[in-house]
Design a protein around this motif. Structure first.
Motif, short mmCIF file in Angstrom:
data_model
loop_
_atom_site.label_atom_id
_atom_site.label_comp_id
_atom_site.label_asym_id
_atom_site.label_seq_id
_atom_site.Cartn_x
_atom_site.Cartn_y
_atom_site.Cartn_z
N THR A 212 0.83 -1.20 0.00
CA THR A 212 0.00 0.00 0.00
C THR A 212 0.87 1.26 0.00
O THR A 212 0.57 2.23 -0.69
CB THR A 212 -0.93 -0.01 1.24
OG1 THR A 212 -1.61 -1.25 1.28
CG2 THR A 212 -1.93 1.11 1.17
N LEU B 161 -8.41 -4.35 6.89
CA LEU B 161 -9.45 -3.85 6.00
C LEU B 161 -9.06 -2.51 5.39
O LEU B 161 -9.24 -2.29 4.19
CB LEU B 161 -10.78 -3.73 6.76
CG LEU B 161 -11.95 -3.15 5.96
CD1 LEU B 161 -12.31 -4.07 4.80
CD2 LEU B 161 -13.14 -2.94 6.86
N VAL C 86 -8.60 -1.75 1.41
CA VAL C 86 -9.36 -0.70 0.72
C VAL C 86 -8.41 0.29 0.05
O VAL C 86 -8.59 0.64 -1.13
CB VAL C 86 -10.31 0.02 1.70
CG1 VAL C 86 -10.89 1.28 1.10
CG2 VAL C 86 -11.42 -0.92 2.13
N ILE D 265 -8.22 0.87 -3.96
CA ILE D 265 -8.47 2.21 -4.50
C ILE D 265 -7.24 2.72 -5.25
O ILE D 265 -7.35 3.28 -6.34
CB ILE D 265 -8.87 3.18 -3.37
CG1 ILE D 265 -10.26 2.85 -2.85
CG2 ILE D 265 -8.81 4.63 -3.86
CD1 ILE D 265 -10.67 3.62 -1.62
#
Length: 142
Positions: A4, A67, A71, A75
């Motif tokens: 991420t 979570l 997400v 995205i």
């Protein structure tokens, strides 16, 4: 978190949020570990005191942390449209990781909240940690 972090490498505020979430996760883990007490009675090591509220908070935070990472990863990947197999693999791995980790952590959470006894509260903690470690280390390699 590394995946991420790399996807959002140009967004300083989101990376700062990731650092703060990680520090919060480590603080809860440290707080939980500091409350466990062990005793050797008749040559047997037993856990006799675990604060159930801290244990449950750690598991819930871990689930929500995963979570949030899922997400933000999805995205971030959707913002960079691509038809490559790497892009599809990253999304699939993130979803599989989250679902399997969620199942392992929900078992721990249910047993923690039922609070049968110290052994039942911690009996699935080691298998869940092994599942989490295996998923964390193996899925990015696939």
């Amino acid at each position: 978190m590394i995946r991420t972090w790399l996807i959002w490498k140009t967004n300083f505020l989101l990376r700062l949020l990731l650092v703060l979430l990680s520090l919060g996760h480590w603080a809860l883990l440290t707080l939980f570990l500091a409350t466990a007490r062990a005793s050797v009675i008749n040559g047997v090591c037993t856990i006799y005191l675990v604060n159930v509220a801290y244990a449950s908070a750690g598991v819930i935070y871990g689930i929500l942390y995963d979570l949030v990472l899922l997400v933000f990863t999805i995205i971030g990947l959707l913002r960079m449209p691509s038809s490559s197999t790497l892009w599809k693999t990253l999304i699939k791995q993130g979803v599989i990781y989250f679902i399997l980790n969620l199942v392992a952590n929900v078992i721990i959470l249910v047993l923690d909240r039922l609070n049968f006894n110290p052994i039942m509260n911690g009996i699935f903690a080691t298998p869940a940690a092994c599942i989490w470690s295996g998923l964390s280390l193996r899925l990015p390699v696939l």
